[in-house]
Design a protein around this motif. Structure first.
Motif, PDB file in Angstrom:
ATOM      1  N   THR A 156     -51.636 -23.692 -58.345  1.00  0.00           N
ATOM      2  CA  THR A 156     -52.735 -22.439 -58.031  1.00  0.00           C
ATOM      3  C   THR A 156     -51.999 -21.179 -59.008  1.00  0.00           C
ATOM      4  N   ILE A 157     -50.108 -21.635 -59.433  1.00  0.00           N
ATOM      5  CA  ILE A 157     -49.920 -20.902 -60.437  1.00  0.00           C
ATOM      6  C   ILE A 157     -49.671 -21.164 -61.540  1.00  0.00           C
ATOM      7  N   GLU A 158     -49.924 -22.097 -62.075  1.00  0.00           N
ATOM      8  CA  GLU A 158     -50.383 -23.075 -63.476  1.00  0.00           C
ATOM      9  C   GLU A 158     -51.949 -21.871 -63.357  1.00  0.00           C
ATOM     10  N   THR A 159     -52.378 -22.620 -62.985  1.00  0.00           N
ATOM     11  CA  THR A 159     -53.728 -21.954 -63.057  1.00  0.00           C
ATOM     12  C   THR A 159     -54.278 -20.620 -63.963  1.00  0.00           C
ATOM     13  N   LEU A 160     -53.136 -19.632 -62.374  1.00  0.00           N
ATOM     14  CA  LEU A 160     -53.517 -18.292 -63.045  1.00  0.00           C
ATOM     15  C   LEU A 160     -52.854 -18.041 -64.729  1.00  0.00           C
TER      16      LEU A 160
END
Length: 461
Positions: A88-92
């Motif tokens: 999730t952090i990577e995507t954002l």
């Protein structure tokens, strides 16, 4: 009593004796904790180092040991959030980058993930998270030229999170691709998604109590589960500070982990071997139930921990330091419990680093080791006696498939199916074949537990 046998382990090297690093004069408060969090995050995702080893209170990473207790707790919280929500952090973050980070920019990536974890999931002021991330980048020669990018990306992340985070969580599976694909292949898309959702949440803490679960549920601020465990959703204090700890009235043990020992039935006065026993939760269960327990483990340091746990609990067992594959006791045991080492994918809720330190190759390797251990364990139980094999993996290669292969090649071993009434609350986890399979997404009276597999076998001759 500790007995050394063939294949005895040796104590691993530790950081004890090293001079811990000190905070440079004039350094911003909190920066050392963020720098340590980024360093340890890199050790987990780049070098596949287990997080427990890095954050061990005695033998952990020297930068971690140099921190005050409050900062150690913050580092653990940052790492737990950063690993539970890594995709999730990577995507954002990628949504705010005009182009991907340069190849090999691992230090920069870890700085961004540490900052994002605080902004998105922790009760840390946005300004502090951003400012310390920028300072960290500026002071790191590998990331200094990107300090303005760190500032811009994290500020935008903080500004937009109420809109972007829910969407990212809904669209992203916070697991490496291989694990998501493997879970989906085994459990189906819906159940696999539910398991990965459970991995995002901090789990409750379960206790096995020596007496009166209702009393200890009241004293600990929890509730009694169907299997007799006491569950506390959020601990009010560190475990050693809780009532009953010093008096040895209970031990921490996930409710699912408490089930395999019960499959041995009434063990009062019986000679029982607990193999690969450390840290000793199942040894304690068996000793409390009246068994004459021999607890075996090949690690001296893990046996020392098991011994300390038994002493606190006021329980006794004979401890043997040996490799199970080489150990031969004088006489067979009435019953044997083999809780085998595994990939630990069933404990990702508690150990989110497992998803990022293990690989499919690790699962294949562990399955081969478990096969060897299971064959050796069968030599230790008397004909007709029960052998319970268990582990905390979600993968059938380490459970169902391994047992089916054993039964296909061994005509002298039979499955002793688990009956629903044997494990109150766990009825929904008993498969038609008669073995136990729990998952973090399971329901029923015993929900929200670790992933576990257990089967009961008997030697015919």
């Amino acid at each position: 009593m500790v007995v050394k046998g063939p294949g005895s382990g040796t104590l691993r090297k530790t950081h004890r004796g090293r001079r811990p690093p000190t905070r440079p004069e004039g350094e911003k408060p909190g920066l050392a904790a963020r720098r340590t969090a980024a360093r340890l995050l890199g050790a987990v995702v780049d070098a596949h180092t287990p997080l427990d080893a890095l954050t061990d209170g005695e033998h952990g990473h020297p930068h971690f040991l140099a921190l005050a207790p409050r900062d150690r707790a913050l580092v653990r919280a940052i790492l737990a959030s950063a690993l539970r929500h890594r995709r999730t952090i990577e995507t954002l973050l990628q949504g705010y980058l005009e182009r991907p980070l340069p190849a090999g920019a691992h230090a920069l990536s870890h700085i961004l993930h540490v900052g994002a974890a605080q902004i998105l999931f922790l009760d840390v002021p946005d300004s502090a998270a951003v400012d310390l991330a920028v300072s960290h980048a500026a002071a790191d020669p590998r990331a200094a030229r990107f300090s303005r990018l760190v500032n811009a990306v994290l500020r935008r992340l903080a500004r937009d999170r109420q809109k972007t985070l829910p969407r990212a969580l809904a669209q992203t599976c916070d697991a490496p691709d291989w694990l998501a694909e493997r879970l989906t292949a085994v459990y189906g898309a819906v159940q696999a998604r539910a398991i990965m959702e459970a991995h995002r949440r901090e789990p409750p803490v379960d206790f096995t109590v020596k007496t009166d679960p209702s009393l200890w549920a009241e004293r600990l601020g929890g509730r009694v589960l169907a299997n007799g465990s006491v569950r506390v959703e959020r601990l009010p204090a560190p475990v050693p500070d809780l009532p009953g700890y010093a008096e040895g009235q209970w031990w921490v043990q996930d409710a699912a982990a408490s089930l395999p020992a019960r499959l041995l039935g009434d063990v009062t006065g019986r000679a029982v071997a607990d193999l690969c026993a450390a840290p000793g939760g199942k040894t304690a269960q068996l000793a409390l139930a009246g068994a004459q327990v021999t607890a075996l483990d090949q690690s001296a340091s893990r046996l020392a921990r098991l011994n300390a746990n038994l002493q606190r609990l006021g329980l006794a067992a004979t401890l043997v330091e040996s490799d199970l594959r080489r150990w031969r006791p004088e006489r067979p045991f009435d019953a044997v419990l083999l809780d085998a080492p595994c990939s630990s994918t069933g404990t990702i809720r508690r150990h989110p680093d497992v998803a990022w330190t293990k690989t499919p190759e690790d699962i294949a390797t562990m399955a081969q080791v478990q096969e060897q251990l299971l064959e050796s364990a069968l030599l230790l139980v008397r004909p007709g006696g029960p052998l319970v094999f268990s582990n905390c993996s979600l993968d059938p290669a380490e459970g169902e498939a391994l047992v089916e292969a054993l039964l296909a090649r061994r005509q002298d071993v039979t499955l002793d199916p688990i009956q629903p009434g044997e494990l109150p609350g766990a009825e929904d986890f008993i498969a038609p074949q008669g073995w136990l399979r729990t998952t973090p997404a399971g329901g029923g009276a015993l929900a929200d537990v670790d992933g576990f597999f257990a089967v009961r076998l008997r030697r015919l001759r």
